[in-house]
Scaffold this motif. Structure first.
Motif, PDB file in Angstrom:
ATOM      1  N   THR A 109     -36.172   5.078 -46.375  1.00 39.66           N
ATOM      2  CA  THR A 109     -34.822   5.540 -46.656  1.00 39.66           C
ATOM      3  C   THR A 109     -34.498   6.755 -45.788  1.00 39.66           C
ATOM      4  O   THR A 109     -35.343   7.623 -45.585  1.00 39.66           O
ATOM      5  N   LYS A 110     -33.254   6.803 -45.310  1.00 34.41           N
ATOM      6  CA  LYS A 110     -32.778   7.945 -44.534  1.00 34.41           C
ATOM      7  C   LYS A 110     -31.586   8.558 -45.254  1.00 34.41           C
ATOM      8  O   LYS A 110     -30.665   7.849 -45.649  1.00 34.41           O
ATOM      9  N   TYR A 111     -31.651   9.866 -45.420  1.00 30.95           N
ATOM     10  CA  TYR A 111     -30.573  10.606 -46.066  1.00 30.95           C
ATOM     11  C   TYR A 111     -29.953  11.541 -45.020  1.00 30.95           C
ATOM     12  O   TYR A 111     -30.677  12.212 -44.292  1.00 30.95           O
ATOM     13  N   ILE A 112     -28.637  11.607 -44.983  1.00 32.54           N
ATOM     14  CA  ILE A 112     -27.930  12.512 -44.085  1.00 32.54           C
ATOM     15  C   ILE A 112     -27.173  13.520 -44.933  1.00 32.54           C
ATOM     16  O   ILE A 112     -26.296  13.154 -45.720  1.00 32.54           O
ATOM     17  N   ILE A 113     -27.530  14.787 -44.774  1.00 35.17           N
ATOM     18  CA  ILE A 113     -26.839  15.867 -45.474  1.00 35.17           C
ATOM     19  C   ILE A 113     -25.910  16.521 -44.454  1.00 35.17           C
ATOM     20  O   ILE A 113     -26.352  17.295 -43.608  1.00 35.17           O
ATOM     21  N   ASP A 114     -24.642  16.158 -44.513  1.00 34.91           N
ATOM     22  CA  ASP A 114     -23.654  16.630 -43.559  1.00 34.91           C
ATOM     23  C   ASP A 114     -23.021  17.919 -44.088  1.00 34.91           C
ATOM     24  O   ASP A 114     -22.254  17.896 -45.050  1.00 34.91           O
ATOM     25  N   CYS A 115     -23.339  19.021 -43.450  1.00 34.66           N
ATOM     26  CA  CYS A 115     -22.958  20.350 -43.945  1.00 34.66           C
ATOM     27  C   CYS A 115     -21.641  20.866 -43.380  1.00 34.66           C
ATOM     28  O   CYS A 115     -21.354  22.060 -43.495  1.00 34.66           O
ATOM     29  N   LYS A 116     -20.823  19.988 -42.817  1.00 28.22           N
ATOM     30  CA  LYS A 116     -19.583  20.448 -42.184  1.00 28.22           C
ATOM     31  C   LYS A 116     -18.647  21.184 -43.139  1.00 28.22           C
ATOM     32  O   LYS A 116     -17.888  22.034 -42.710  1.00 28.22           O
ATOM     33  N   ASP A 117     -18.710  20.882 -44.430  1.00 30.53           N
ATOM     34  CA  ASP A 117     -17.822  21.538 -45.397  1.00 30.53           C
ATOM     35  C   ASP A 117     -18.535  22.550 -46.289  1.00 30.53           C
ATOM     36  O   ASP A 117     -17.962  23.037 -47.261  1.00 30.53           O
ATOM     37  N   ILE A 118     -19.764  22.884 -45.958  1.00 39.07           N
ATOM     38  CA  ILE A 118     -20.562  23.824 -46.755  1.00 39.07           C
ATOM     39  C   ILE A 118     -20.078  25.257 -46.507  1.00 39.07           C
ATOM     40  O   ILE A 118     -19.909  25.674 -45.364  1.00 39.07           O
ATOM     41  N   GLN A 119     -19.893  25.989 -47.573  1.00 42.87           N
ATOM     42  CA  GLN A 119     -19.492  27.389 -47.465  1.00 42.87           C
ATOM     43  C   GLN A 119     -20.493  28.340 -48.117  1.00 42.87           C
ATOM     44  O   GLN A 119     -20.402  29.554 -47.930  1.00 42.87           O
ATOM     45  N   SER A 120     -21.438  27.789 -48.886  1.00 36.84           N
ATOM     46  CA  SER A 120     -22.383  28.646 -49.614  1.00 36.84           C
ATOM     47  C   SER A 120     -23.672  27.883 -49.884  1.00 36.84           C
ATOM     48  O   SER A 120     -23.741  26.662 -49.697  1.00 36.84           O
ATOM     49  N   LYS A 121     -24.672  28.608 -50.335  1.00 30.25           N
ATOM     50  CA  LYS A 121     -25.931  27.965 -50.723  1.00 30.25           C
ATOM     51  C   LYS A 121     -25.705  27.007 -51.886  1.00 30.25           C
ATOM     52  O   LYS A 121     -26.294  25.927 -51.918  1.00 30.25           O
ATOM     53  N   VAL A 122     -24.857  27.381 -52.818  1.00 31.38           N
ATOM     54  CA  VAL A 122     -24.559  26.509 -53.960  1.00 31.38           C
ATOM     55  C   VAL A 122     -23.998  25.179 -53.456  1.00 31.38           C
ATOM     56  O   VAL A 122     -24.397  24.108 -53.924  1.00 31.38           O
ATOM     57  N   ASP A 123     -23.094  25.249 -52.484  1.00 27.16           N
ATOM     58  CA  ASP A 123     -22.549  24.020 -51.895  1.00 27.16           C
ATOM     59  C   ASP A 123     -23.665  23.169 -51.293  1.00 27.16           C
ATOM     60  O   ASP A 123     -23.673  21.946 -51.447  1.00 27.16           O
ATOM     61  N   PHE A 124     -24.595  23.812 -50.587  1.00 25.26           N
ATOM     62  CA  PHE A 124     -25.698  23.069 -49.970  1.00 25.26           C
ATOM     63  C   PHE A 124     -26.546  22.374 -51.027  1.00 25.26           C
ATOM     64  O   PHE A 124     -26.860  21.194 -50.899  1.00 25.26           O
ATOM     65  N   TRP A 125     -26.937  23.104 -52.069  1.00 25.27           N
ATOM     66  CA  TRP A 125     -27.806  22.506 -53.099  1.00 25.27           C
ATOM     67  C   TRP A 125     -27.093  21.369 -53.820  1.00 25.27           C
ATOM     68  O   TRP A 125     -27.704  20.340 -54.118  1.00 25.27           O
ATOM     69  N   ASN A 126     -25.821  21.548 -54.097  1.00 24.77           N
ATOM     70  CA  ASN A 126     -25.069  20.472 -54.748  1.00 24.77           C
ATOM     71  C   ASN A 126     -24.987  19.237 -53.855  1.00 24.77           C
ATOM     72  O   ASN A 126     -25.111  18.109 -54.332  1.00 24.77           O
ATOM     73  N   LEU A 127     -24.804  19.451 -52.552  1.00 17.56           N
ATOM     74  CA  LEU A 127     -24.762  18.334 -51.615  1.00 17.56           C
ATOM     75  C   LEU A 127     -26.127  17.648 -51.527  1.00 17.56           C
ATOM     76  O   LEU A 127     -26.211  16.421 -51.498  1.00 17.56           O
TER      77      LEU A 127
END
Length: 99
Positions: free
Chosen positions: A2-20
């Motif tokens: 399995t391949k997962y892509i975490i696209d951070c283009k809309d990330i503004q904070s660490k909380v956003d990253f963890w939720n993504l």
């Protein structure tokens, strides 16, 4: 594998990253995942809460420009270190790539 892509283009904070991360990976034990770098290491290296559910998978973090601004780049640097450390462990079959 399995391949997962975490696209951070809309990330503004660490909380956003963890939720993504939780949204994209949908890991085992998500409700117990600590949403911090130590918890990520434990999940990917030792199968703790937040583990992707497969021993062999690829997680790719892309569009990281905003991640490089969080905590003056320290957060991004730590994600890169986790990537390096996992790659250096011959027993780990999870590939964690941070661009």
């Amino acid at each position: 594998m399995t391949k997962y892509i975490i696209d951070c283009k809309d990330i503004q904070s660490k909380v956003d990253f963890w939720n993504l991360y939780l949204e994209v990976v949908d890991p085992d034990g998500a409700e117990y995942f600590g949403k911090n770098l130590d918890a990520l290491w434990d999940a990917l290296h030792a199968g703790g809460p937040g583990f992707p559910g497969e021993e062999e998978c690829t997680i790719k973090v892309i569009n990281t420009a905003t991640l490089k601004q969080i905590e003056d780049g320290i957060f991004y640097d730590h994600l890169k270190q986790i990537s390096y450390d996992l790659k250096s462990d011959p027993g780990c079959q999870i590939s964690f790539k941070v661009e």
